[in-house]
Design a protein around this motif. Sequence first.
Motif, mmCIF file in Angstrom:
data_model
loop_
_atom_site.group_PDB
_atom_site.id
_atom_site.type_symbol
_atom_site.label_atom_id
_atom_site.label_comp_id
_atom_site.label_asym_id
_atom_site.label_seq_id
_atom_site.Cartn_x
_atom_site.Cartn_y
_atom_site.Cartn_z
ATOM 1 N N ARG A 82 0.982 -1.067 0.083
ATOM 2 C CA ARG A 82 -0.035 -0.158 -0.065
ATOM 3 C C ARG A 82 0.928 1.260 0.015
ATOM 4 O O ARG A 82 0.599 2.342 -0.565
ATOM 5 N N ARG A 85 2.073 1.409 -3.454
ATOM 6 C CA ARG A 85 0.960 1.816 -4.291
ATOM 7 C C ARG A 85 0.634 3.561 -4.326
ATOM 8 O O ARG A 85 0.464 4.124 -5.303
ATOM 9 N N ASN A 86 0.891 3.993 -3.107
ATOM 10 C CA ASN A 86 0.279 5.411 -2.859
ATOM 11 C C ASN A 86 1.419 6.266 -3.560
ATOM 12 O O ASN A 86 0.812 7.459 -3.897
ATOM 13 N N LEU A 89 0.826 6.107 -7.487
ATOM 14 C CA LEU A 89 -0.543 6.780 -7.835
ATOM 15 C C LEU A 89 -0.193 8.302 -7.595
ATOM 16 O O LEU A 89 -0.512 9.103 -8.437
ATOM 17 N N ALA A 90 0.321 8.884 -6.673
ATOM 18 C CA ALA A 90 0.772 10.434 -6.453
ATOM 19 C C ALA A 90 1.783 10.727 -7.462
ATOM 20 O O ALA A 90 1.735 11.858 -7.874
ATOM 21 N N MET A 92 2.372 9.716 -10.687
ATOM 22 C CA MET A 92 1.859 9.402 -12.285
ATOM 23 C C MET A 92 1.326 10.730 -12.565
ATOM 24 O O MET A 92 1.823 10.951 -13.825
ATOM 25 N N ALA A 146 -6.196 4.905 -1.885
ATOM 26 C CA ALA A 146 -5.649 4.786 -3.120
ATOM 27 C C ALA A 146 -6.314 6.109 -3.905
ATOM 28 O O ALA A 146 -5.277 7.048 -4.585
ATOM 29 N N ILE A 147 -7.546 6.422 -4.029
ATOM 30 C CA ILE A 147 -8.163 7.651 -4.695
ATOM 31 C C ILE A 147 -7.393 8.981 -3.990
ATOM 32 O O ILE A 147 -7.475 9.714 -4.832
ATOM 33 N N LEU A 150 -4.069 9.387 -5.163
ATOM 34 C CA LEU A 150 -3.936 9.830 -6.476
ATOM 35 C C LEU A 150 -4.318 11.610 -6.536
ATOM 36 O O LEU A 150 -3.907 12.317 -7.375
ATOM 37 N N GLY A 153 -1.454 13.533 -5.982
ATOM 38 C CA GLY A 153 -0.707 13.486 -7.223
ATOM 39 C C GLY A 153 -1.448 14.539 -8.093
ATOM 40 O O GLY A 153 -0.445 15.429 -8.938
#
Length: 269
Positions: A82, A85-86, A89-90, A92, A146-147, A150, A153
């Motif tokens: 996680r 992943r975070n 995502l941030a 990208m 996750a959202i 993002l 990001g």
Amino acid sequence: MDLHYLTVILLGIVEGLTEFLPVSSTGHLILASELLGYDSATWAMFNVVIQLGAILAVVVLYWRTFWAVGMGLLRREPVSWRFLRNLLLAFMPAAIVGLALHDYVEMLLGAPKVVAWALIVGGVAILLIERMVKEQRFHGIADIPAIRALGVGLIQCISMIPGVSRSGATIMGALTLGVERRTAAEFSFFLAIPTMLGATTLELLKKGDQITSATVGWDSIALGFIVSFFVALLVIKWFVGLVSKHGFTPFAWYRIVAGCAALIWLGMR
């Protein structure tokens, strides 16, 4: 000491001081170029590469965190996945937008008045966010949904305007999305690693030949790198302790005063 190397040391100090504070390191380097009267385009590559010195400071200070996450990934621990992943995502949105708008962003780097106004507007935004944000639900990077990672990001993309501040955008964005202050600051530190590595790689691919120029060569870049590294080591620890107790309001007022002073000075030239 030669004036050139004094400039190198000064810029290294500015970078190390401001990279992780919500005051815009790029904006300060642009204003420093105007104040010192040198050609900012000639030093553009230098300014980008010495940011890696500040990034290395994060790796050194948080090596235990990175080691724990790495071992956790090997053991397939959900919390480590996680965390990774975070960060991805941030990262990208900035990678995609940075590639798409690279030339436009470069054009803004030569606009000191944009920096001054961005400092002021950003300072006001920090004051408003500090007043509005009350709920802090997420107390660890791996705990951020996750959202929302993002979302941080996407907000980071605003910092491509010089003077906005990458750390300021990501920290304030994280706060508005429910992340606790210390975690928001550390998330910004870690997110700086892929973001600045990507920015530097892009600059090297596009303008790598400038490193060998007579004005700003490898020796100057190495010195600026070392100075920014050691200054950032001191700043990061101090910053985390400060925001945990007092929040980000002092930096907001600094931005407003610095932006107003820059506008007055630029108007008098």
